[in-house]
Design an enzyme around this catalytic site. Structure first.
Site, PDB file in Angstrom:
ATOM      1  N   MET A 141      -0.576  -1.807  12.965  1.00  0.00           N
ATOM      2  CA  MET A 141       0.823  -1.997  13.357  1.00  0.00           C
ATOM      3  C   MET A 141       1.673  -2.280  12.117  1.00  0.00           C
ATOM      4  O   MET A 141       2.814  -1.852  12.032  1.00  0.00           O
ATOM      5  CB  MET A 141       0.937  -3.162  14.333  1.00  0.00           C
ATOM      6  CG  MET A 141       0.086  -2.923  15.548  1.00  0.00           C
ATOM      7  SD  MET A 141       0.553  -3.927  16.904  1.00  0.00           S
ATOM      8  CE  MET A 141       2.180  -3.312  17.220  1.00  0.00           C
ATOM      9  N   ILE A 142       1.073  -2.994  11.160  1.00  0.00           N
ATOM     10  CA  ILE A 142       1.824  -3.326   9.946  1.00  0.00           C
ATOM     11  C   ILE A 142       1.971  -2.090   9.052  1.00  0.00           C
ATOM     12  O   ILE A 142       3.051  -1.783   8.552  1.00  0.00           O
ATOM     13  CB  ILE A 142       1.127  -4.468   9.168  1.00  0.00           C
ATOM     14  CG1 ILE A 142       1.169  -5.760   9.989  1.00  0.00           C
ATOM     15  CG2 ILE A 142       1.767  -4.671   7.799  1.00  0.00           C
ATOM     16  CD1 ILE A 142       0.414  -6.929   9.371  1.00  0.00           C
TER      17      ILE A 142
ATOM     18  N   THR B 149      -5.587   7.295  -6.199  1.00  0.00           N
ATOM     19  CA  THR B 149      -4.610   8.361  -6.433  1.00  0.00           C
ATOM     20  C   THR B 149      -4.128   8.348  -7.876  1.00  0.00           C
ATOM     21  O   THR B 149      -3.966   9.406  -8.504  1.00  0.00           O
ATOM     22  CB  THR B 149      -3.397   8.172  -5.492  1.00  0.00           C
ATOM     23  OG1 THR B 149      -3.883   8.068  -4.158  1.00  0.00           O
ATOM     24  CG2 THR B 149      -2.424   9.312  -5.596  1.00  0.00           C
TER      25      THR B 149
ATOM     26  N   GLY C 155      -5.973  -6.718   2.685  1.00  0.00           N
ATOM     27  CA  GLY C 155      -6.300  -7.356   1.405  1.00  0.00           C
ATOM     28  C   GLY C 155      -7.772  -7.140   1.124  1.00  0.00           C
ATOM     29  O   GLY C 155      -8.611  -7.970   1.437  1.00  0.00           O
TER      30      GLY C 155
ATOM     31  N   GLY D 297     -10.307  11.763  -0.409  1.00  0.00           N
ATOM     32  CA  GLY D 297     -11.251  12.760  -0.923  1.00  0.00           C
ATOM     33  C   GLY D 297     -10.521  14.011  -1.386  1.00  0.00           C
ATOM     34  O   GLY D 297      -9.296  14.041  -1.478  1.00  0.00           O
TER      35      GLY D 297
ATOM     36  N   ILE E  54      -0.283  -1.523  -0.305  1.00  0.00           N
ATOM     37  CA  ILE E  54       0.283  -2.567   0.555  1.00  0.00           C
ATOM     38  C   ILE E  54      -0.257  -3.933   0.133  1.00  0.00           C
ATOM     39  O   ILE E  54       0.381  -4.959   0.326  1.00  0.00           O
ATOM     40  CB  ILE E  54      -0.031  -2.236   2.038  1.00  0.00           C
ATOM     41  CG1 ILE E  54       0.962  -2.925   2.972  1.00  0.00           C
ATOM     42  CG2 ILE E  54      -1.450  -2.586   2.403  1.00  0.00           C
ATOM     43  CD1 ILE E  54       0.966  -2.370   4.382  1.00  0.00           C
ATOM     44  N   ASP E  55      -1.447  -3.928  -0.513  1.00  0.00           N
ATOM     45  CA  ASP E  55      -2.099  -5.191  -0.890  1.00  0.00           C
ATOM     46  C   ASP E  55      -1.458  -5.865  -2.100  1.00  0.00           C
ATOM     47  O   ASP E  55      -1.827  -6.976  -2.449  1.00  0.00           O
ATOM     48  CB  ASP E  55      -3.579  -4.942  -1.237  1.00  0.00           C
ATOM     49  CG  ASP E  55      -4.387  -4.493  -0.046  1.00  0.00           C
ATOM     50  OD1 ASP E  55      -3.860  -4.553   1.075  1.00  0.00           O
ATOM     51  OD2 ASP E  55      -5.546  -4.073  -0.241  1.00  0.00           O
TER      52      ASP E  55
HETATM   53  P1  ATP Z   1      -5.364   3.136  -0.890  1.00  0.00           P
HETATM   54  O1  ATP Z   1      -6.660   2.571  -1.387  1.00  0.00           O
HETATM   55  O2  ATP Z   1      -4.195   2.234  -1.126  1.00  0.00           O
HETATM   56  O3  ATP Z   1      -5.397   3.645   0.501  1.00  0.00           O
HETATM   57  P2  ATP Z   1      -5.911   5.167  -2.822  1.00  0.00           P
HETATM   58  O4  ATP Z   1      -5.024   6.074  -3.604  1.00  0.00           O
HETATM   59  O5  ATP Z   1      -6.749   4.228  -3.638  1.00  0.00           O
HETATM   60  O6  ATP Z   1      -5.003   4.437  -1.781  1.00  0.00           O
HETATM   61  P3  ATP Z   1      -8.210   6.783  -2.155  1.00  0.00           P
HETATM   62  O7  ATP Z   1      -8.600   7.352  -0.826  1.00  0.00           O
HETATM   63  O8  ATP Z   1      -9.184   5.931  -2.870  1.00  0.00           O
HETATM   64  O9  ATP Z   1      -6.837   6.022  -1.876  1.00  0.00           O
HETATM   65  O10 ATP Z   1      -7.825   7.986  -3.149  1.00  0.00           O
HETATM   66  C1  ATP Z   1      -6.792   8.924  -2.847  1.00  0.00           C
HETATM   67  C2  ATP Z   1      -7.042  10.224  -3.509  1.00  0.00           C
HETATM   68  O11 ATP Z   1      -7.339  10.031  -4.890  1.00  0.00           O
HETATM   69  C3  ATP Z   1      -8.214  10.971  -2.915  1.00  0.00           C
HETATM   70  O12 ATP Z   1      -7.813  12.308  -2.753  1.00  0.00           O
HETATM   71  C4  ATP Z   1      -9.326  10.837  -3.944  1.00  0.00           C
HETATM   72  O13 ATP Z   1     -10.150  11.985  -3.977  1.00  0.00           O
HETATM   73  C5  ATP Z   1      -8.561  10.688  -5.242  1.00  0.00           C
HETATM   74  N1  ATP Z   1      -9.314   9.859  -6.184  1.00  0.00           N
HETATM   75  C6  ATP Z   1      -9.818   8.634  -5.955  1.00  0.00           C
HETATM   76  N2  ATP Z   1     -10.466   8.148  -7.042  1.00  0.00           N
HETATM   77  C7  ATP Z   1     -10.387   9.129  -7.985  1.00  0.00           C
HETATM   78  C8  ATP Z   1     -10.865   9.261  -9.328  1.00  0.00           C
HETATM   79  N3  ATP Z   1     -11.553   8.295  -9.928  1.00  0.00           N
HETATM   80  N4  ATP Z   1     -10.593  10.408  -9.981  1.00  0.00           N
HETATM   81  C9  ATP Z   1      -9.890  11.397  -9.396  1.00  0.00           C
HETATM   82  N5  ATP Z   1      -9.416  11.327  -8.139  1.00  0.00           N
HETATM   83  C10 ATP Z   1      -9.643  10.218  -7.427  1.00  0.00           C
END
Ligand code: ATP
Ligand code: MG
Length: 478
Positions: A380-381, A195, A267, A168, A222-223
């Site tokens: 753990m992983i 991200t 996954g 977030g 990781i997936d």
């Molecule tokens: P993982 O799913 O592998 O844990 P991720 O990067 O997908 O990693 P998220 O929690 O979905 O993890 O997003 C990480 C950050 O990217 C958060 O700060 C979120 O607010 C931001 N983010 C997610 N989706 C969007 C988007 N569509 N536009 C802008 N920022 C985003």
């Protein structure tokens, strides 16, 4: 390839006149900030690189996405090859770089952080490197930490992320305000699909404001579900560590009567960890992944197969990916459709659900007592440091990112495409997820190895067809 130079940034996909060659180009800062000087790369005089035969990667070197093509067929999509360029966009003493990590944990994040810092410092003489703490919101809610080779020297030996992380809190305007206010001109963003979407927003906003900022994404998942690239960092480590859990389950179930072991692995939408861990282990009787719908009852169903295996061997091990069978759990559990801070749908826990189902079926319906052993090694992983091969891989990723940003590329991610590192426009890796192809060779190898049912009955064939049409077409190279 001289026609490849100086493409307009808006058009990521470029096609040559005869439709044979497509370059998915990354933006370059000079594309939207014209007439800025290029400086000689400091690697010219460096001890490490002065003995390299071809120190610099030509602007015209490209990497083909399709490595196996038919004679006379179109050559398809290409990306710019990663690596140091002869001229750099930034003077090292003028660089102020920052690094941020977002999303869930994955082995290798600390190695990437370390190697960005050491790469910038040792190869380019950059000294001003900031760590943004706790993910995107750290840009505007936290003080930065100074990163030097000394500070990060040992962090690769630890799991997690030295800079901490969060979900977030992505506020593009505030983040870019902060980048501008602090005078940051290189932003390295390590994180998953969400991200990288955030990184694309930062790049767009910086471009709109005409900021001289290079935005580089390093994909973390990781997936292994990031499209285009061969493999994501931490994946090898995860598969290796998953072996321990599978081995533990096997030892347990071998030691009791009618032992049934279930190991739940990561996954969410792609079953690569489960598939590779199963193939590597040889102790797994059945692997269930999100891409392959399965059913419990009836001919060719899971229960029938499990009963056969129990009668034959007296024990069995199932590996299930966390995203498999979600439709069944959702039908029975009320917590469906909850979301996390980033807006991702929270998955229902399929592991305990499947354990209960199998226990009930054998003890109540079949009157056949079983010994259930359920293992969920997820945390753990995720928490371990990366293994040797991932450490080397993380080093390459980090160095590619550094070379790209120093050369003035922006809005790009790095990763190997057919084992050559390339610069890929961020949008290309966020538009689709990579999934296991049920009609691909690797899944066929798994089915041959476990001899499990494919669960493809005539009424499911259409579903599988749809899934494969949606999936990113992706074949293993070996
Ligand atoms: P993982 O799913 O592998 O844990 P991720 O990067 O997908 O990693 P998220 O929690 O979905 O993890 O997003 C990480 C950050 O990217 C958060 O700060 C979120 O607010 C931001 N983010 C997610 N989706 C969007 C988007 N569509 N536009 C802008 N920022 C985003
Ligand atoms: Mg994600």
């Amino acid at each position: 390839f001289s026609r490849l130079n100086r493409r307009p940034i808006a058009a990521a996909v470029q096609q040559s006149q005869n439709d044979e060659f497509v370059l998915e180009d990354v933006p370059h800062l000079t594309n939207f900030l014209p007439d800025l000087p290029s400086y000689p790369n400091p690697l010219h005089g460096s001890q490490a690189y002065s003995i390299v035969k071809n120190t610099f990667v030509s602007q015209e070197d490209v990497v083909a996405q399709n490595i196996v093509i038919r004679k006379d067929s179109p050559r398809g999509v290409h990306f710019r090859r990663a690596g140091p360029r002869e001229k750099v966009y930034f003077k090292p003493e003028e660089v102020r770089a920052c690094i941020v990590t977002c999303g869930g944990l994955c082995p290798g994040i600390n190695t990437v952080i370390r190697e960005i810092v050491c790469g910038l410092n040792n190869m380019y003489g950059v000294e001003d490197i900031l760590g943004i703490e706790e993910g995107y919101r750290g840009f505007y809610s936290k003080n930065t930490v100074r990163l030097t080779p000394k500070v990060v020297n040992h962090i690769h030996k630890r799991g997690g992320t030295f800079l901490r992380t969060s979900r977030g809190g992505h506020d593009t305007q505030k983040i870019v305000d902060n980048i501008a206010d602090r005078g940051i001109n290189q932003v390295y963003i390590i994180g998953g699909d969400g991200t990288q979407r955030g990184a694309a927003c930062i790049y767009e906003e910086a471009r709109k404001r005409g900021l001289q900022v290079a935005v580089a994404g390093i994909p973390k998942t990781i997936d292994n579900d990031i499209a285009v690239i061969d493999k994501s960092f931490g994946f090898d480590t995860a598969v290796e560590e998953a072996q321990r859990a599978i081995n533990a389950a096997h030892v347990e179930v071998e030691s009791v009567e009618n032992g049934v072991g279930i190991v739940k692995l990561m996954g969410r939408y792609s079953g690569f960890i489960a598939m590779f861990a199963t193939l590597a282990s040889r102790d797994v009787d059945c692997c269930l992944i999100p891409e392959s719908p399965f059913y419990l009852e009836g001919r060719g169903g899971l229960y029938e197969f499990l009963e056969e295996r129990l009668k034959e061997n007296g024990h069995l091990v199932i590996v299930i990916a966390e995203g498999a069978g979600q439709e069944y759990v959702a039908a029975e559990v009320s917590a469906a459709n909850e979301k996390d801070a980033s807006g991702n749908r929270l998955l229902l826990d399929v592991g305990p659900w499947l354990s209960d189902k199998i226990k009930d079926h054998f003890t109540k319906t079949r009157k056949m007592p079983i010994n259930m052993k359920y293992i969920d090694p997820t945390y753990m992983i995720r928490a371990i440091p990366s293994n040797a091969s991932d450490n080397i891989y993380c080093t390459l990723l980090a160095h590619s990112a550094v070379h790209g940003a120093m050369a003035g590329y922006t809005g790009f991610t790095v990763g190997p495409v057919n084992s050559r590192h390339a610069y890929i426009p961020i949008s290309r890796v966020t538009e689709k997820q990579k999934t296991v192809e049920l009609t691909g060779r690797m899944w066929a190898r798994l089915l041959a190895s476990t001899d499990q049912p494919s669960f493809i009955s005539s009424d499911l064939e259409g579903v599988v067809q749809d899934i494969n049409n949606d999936a990113v077409r992706w074949e293993f190279l070996w």
